[in-house]
Design an enzyme around this catalytic site. Structure first.
Site, short mmCIF file in Angstrom:
data_model
loop_
_atom_site.label_atom_id
_atom_site.label_comp_id
_atom_site.label_asym_id
_atom_site.label_seq_id
_atom_site.Cartn_x
_atom_site.Cartn_y
_atom_site.Cartn_z
N HIS A 16 3.74 1.71 -6.07
CA HIS A 16 3.37 0.04 -5.72
C HIS A 16 4.44 -0.08 -5.01
O HIS A 16 4.45 -0.90 -4.00
CB HIS A 16 3.48 -0.52 -6.97
CG HIS A 16 2.07 -0.26 -7.56
ND1 HIS A 16 2.03 0.51 -8.77
CD2 HIS A 16 0.93 -1.10 -7.83
CE1 HIS A 16 0.74 0.39 -9.31
NE2 HIS A 16 0.10 -0.48 -8.68
N ASP B 281 -6.73 4.35 -3.79
CA ASP B 281 -5.70 3.17 -4.37
C ASP B 281 -5.57 2.10 -3.70
O ASP B 281 -5.74 1.88 -2.47
CB ASP B 281 -4.63 3.84 -5.15
CG ASP B 281 -3.97 3.15 -6.40
OD1 ASP B 281 -4.38 2.17 -6.56
OD2 ASP B 281 -3.22 3.74 -7.22
#
Length: 605
Positions: A244, A317
């Site tokens: 992330h 993702d």
């Protein structure tokens, strides 16, 4: 122009055909009906079908003003209905933080509103609605839905039947709310205790055990009519960087990848997994270009499609994560992902930029329209198998009959009781008894609670122990308690018969370790509950009783309380090894370690 009714009628029977046989991808002549749908789409409509996007608001047409403002700021539309109409997206994703998931009936109504908005468009098709309902530490839909233990807890239980039960019950509840794709289970093999993003989201460190549980959970979702998603290919279990916020590099050799990371994905594919999510990681042994796996043709098309033989839906993702944005701009990422072989582009940071970039790539010849058609066809096959093409709406009356029923909640509690792991029990500290330990102080880190929990872990544990006959009170001490906080906890312990400490990622020199040391020094029985990673026990050699719950959700903490009180005999065993803190090359507790009562922790190495 054919009407919506005509388009849906053209696919009649496809769902039934897809349900026949073990493979989700053996279609036969009914595939022609889906190809016909693709052929009728315009290029802009095709581009939209590739995207799975977020939006703000609890309603498709009437969100709160703050959510309208957020939608305008980030997407350029006011509502989810406007989003679907403008971009003709093929999927949406629900998050808690975007205010999509207030309660089950509202979610069902939101889902129906999104479907209505899409089907009202020319050549409109149902939307595939997805979310991340992993259970444990990652949940987007909370109470009153049934919440199960997370993956590592299920790994500690070791039961494929329990994993299948989780998928079947969670899937039934999601389907009742109009959610047909779950980004679960996690197929990563967590072999790095320092992994900041996977950890307890993984079933464990044994690839074959992980593979069996991934396949079982996926089968449960399949039985419920919800698409499961194995993630994060080619394997995110050995990273020390969160994708992330950074760009992790996996240094495994190709041979190690085959023996470790690939095993659960092979198991998922054998189980006809509906979708697989890619990872934003660099894996030099699989692709030496330095590209993230999400954008890698050798990884997605060469290995996943070619070597592993997977022809289901591949979803990225989130494209807003740093791991996929480090090397290329937001206009290039979706184009390169499609060139790599993915089918669904998840949550781009700027939908308008991404949408127009794909459109331009086709117009300029970088991408062919036939390449888009391949991905759209895979997604339509999935929508058809799930029944979306002819039954896109849900009956909101089913929500109360299905979501959070007494039977579902009881099943979650039974599963949780089989996962709590007793790591240390010197001098038979456990179980505690209300007769001899009537007053209990519960202290702990109190990390932010996952969706749907009733409160901080200390409060949940104290309430559960009180219900079991103790007089328990909670005192939050934080993840790095100060000297003053520790002094307050020690003073409070003086008036208690026993102390329960919830720990969360203990470090060698941190305040949590100092807190436990000083509480042990009071002479009161101290019971540690590692509410996230079981690795905490390696930092706490002074404790005589330690449990691992693997998450801090209500269902796991209530189960831990029943173990503490002796109402349930601990049955879990470690699905990951715990290394010594002073010598990480040596194992303190191996995979499979787990005590029951009247068994001493004499196997410290």
């Amino acid at each position: 122009m054919p009407s919506r009714r005509t388009l849906l009628a053209a696919t009649a029977g496809v769902t039934a055909a897809l349900a026949v046989g073990n493979s989700a991808y053996s279609l036969g002549s009914d595939d022609e009906a889906l190809r016909s749908l693709v052929s009728r789409m315009t290029l802009p409509e095709k581009v939209g079908q590739l995207f799975v996007v977020r939006f703000y608001g609890h309603s498709a047409t009437a969100p709160d003003q703050a959510d309208i403002d957020a939608n305008l700021r980030e997407i350029g539309v006011r509502t989810a209905a406007e989003l679907v109409a403008k971009y003709r997206v093929g999927g949406v994703i629900y998050f808690t933080w975007t205010h999509n998931t207030r309660d089950p009936r509202q979610i069902a109504e939101l889902s129906n509103g999104i479907q209505r908005a899409s089907l009202d468009q020319p050549r409109g098709l149902p939307v595939l609605i997805a979310t991340d309902q992993e259970h444990g530490a990652v949940c987007r839909i909370g109470r009153p839905a049934a919440l199960f233990p997370g993956a590592m807890a299920i790994g500690a239980g070791g039961s494929t039947a329990d994993a299948r039960t989780l998928g079947r019950i969670s899937g039934a509840e999601l389907r009742a709310m109009g959610v047909r794709q779950d980004y679960s289970p996690d197929a990563d093999v967590n072999v790095n205790p320092a992994n900041p993003i996977i950890g307890v989201r993984s079933f464990g460190a044994d690839p074959h055990a992980v593979g069996a549980l991934v396949a079982a959970e996926a089968q449960g979702y399949r039985e419920a009519g919800v698409a499961a998603t194995a993630k994060h290919f080619p394997g995110h279990g050995d990273t020390a960087v969160d994708s992330h916020t950074g760009f992790p590099v996996i240094t495994h050799s190709r041979e190690l990848w085959e023996k470790l990371d690939a095993v659960p994905f092979r198991a998922a594919i054998r189980a006809s997994i509906d979708s697989i999510m890619t990872a934003h990681i660099q894996f030099p042994a699989l692709d030496g270009s330095g590209d993230p796996a999400t954008l890698s043709h050798p990884v997605v098309t060469g290995i996943l499609r070619g070597e592993l033989g997977y022809d289901g839906v591949v979803v990225t993702d989130s494209l807003g994560m740093a791991g996929v944005r480090t090397k290329y701009g937001d206009d290039r990422v979706p184009v390169l992902a499609l060139k790599a072989g993915v089918d669904q582009l998840l949550d781009p940071p700027d939908l308008d930029v991404a949408w127009h970039a794909v459109l331009k790539a086709v117009q300029d010849g970088e991408l062919t329209e036939s390449r888009l058609d391949e991905s759209i066809l895979r997604v339509l096959r999935l929508k058809s198998r799930l029944g979306l093409l002819d039954r896109p709406f849900v009956d909101t009356k089913d929500v109360r009959r299905v979501v959070g029923t007494a039977g579902h909640l009881a099943a979650a509690d039974r599963v949780a009781e089989r996962t709590t792991t007793l790591l240390v029990n010197e001098d038979d500290v456990l179980p505690l008894s209300p007769r001899t330990h009537g007053t209990v102080l519960v202290v702990g880190a109190d990390p932010a609670s996952p969706s749907g929990t009733t409160g901080p872990p200390t409060g949940v544990l104290a309430a559960a122990l009180t219900e079991l006959g103790f007089t328990a009170r909670a005192l939050s001490t934080g993840t790095d308690p100060s000297a003053e906080t520790i002094d307050s906890a020690v003073a409070a312990a003086g008036g208690s018969d026993a102390v329960v400490v919830g720990t969360y990622n203990v470090t060698a020199g941190g305040g949590q370790r100092k807190l436990v040391e000083q509480l042990v020094g009071t002479g009161r029985p101290v019971v540690v509950v590692a509410v996230r990673n079981p690795y905490d026990v390696a930092q706490l050699p002074m404790v005589k009783a330690c449990l691992a719950s693997y998450s801090w959700t209500d269902v796991e903490l209530r189960a831990a309380a029943r173990v503490i009180a002796g109402r349930v005999v601990p049955r879990g065993s470690l699905p990951v090894p715990v290394q010594r803190a002073d010598d990480p090359a040596r194992v303190l507790y191996p995979i499979g370690h787990g005590l029951t009562y009247r068994t001493r922790a004499s196997d410290r190495s």
